[in-house]
Design a protein around this motif. Structure first.
Motif: not given
Length: 159
Positions: A88-95
């Protein structure tokens, strides 16, 4: 007393252990990791409002400030801490990376924030308030970028 949002990058294994032994959260936050905690000051509520105003509850942006999964019931300042998995950290970072300074500025609506009683009540100071939010948004964005790059999970909490 003021409320500030704080963030800590930890390994996924450490986060999983905290879900199993949630009574250890205060020791983790006050112990060896205390110096690694970053904060976005009182800008947290304004940033959260701006990121979630036009996004769905399932959007990664909805979890950037307040986290996802509660870590037990222990009050670590203003309620329990919340974990954010490494995935989820990765998805948040991308967003977050997809939001330019210009786009963030366009999200700012002082009147809507005042009407919604977003903390802290500074939105009548348009330019000053926006700079305050933008400065802390960049800190948040950097935290997630660095945490994702390291392959780590995160903890968020209000203190």
């Amino acid at each position: 007393m003021s409320m500030i949002a704080c963030f800590l990058a930890i390994s996924q294994d450490e986060l999983d252990a905290l879900y199993d032994e949630s009574g250890e959260i205060a020791a983790v936050l006050d112990g060896e990791y205390a110096a690694q905690i970053i904060d976005i000051d009182k800008a947290w509520h304004g940033i959260h409002f701006m990121l979630t105003e036009n996004s769905s509850a399932s959007s990664p942006l909805a979890h950037a400030v307040l986290g996802i999964k509660k870590i037990g019931e222990e009050d670590v300042g203003y309620g329990p801490a919340h974990g954010i998995s490494a995935a989820s950290v990765k998805k948040i970072a991308e967003a977050l990376n997809g939001i330019s300074e210009e786009a963030f500025r366009a999200m700012f609506d002082a009147e809507a924030m005042t009407n919604a009683e977003i903390y802290p009540d500074i939105w009548d100071k348009d330019d000053e308030a926006l700079v305050f939010l933008l400065t802390h948004f960049e800190v948040l964005k950097g935290f997630y970028a660095d945490t994702a790059k390291a392959g780590k999970a995160a903890i968020s909490f209000l203190n």
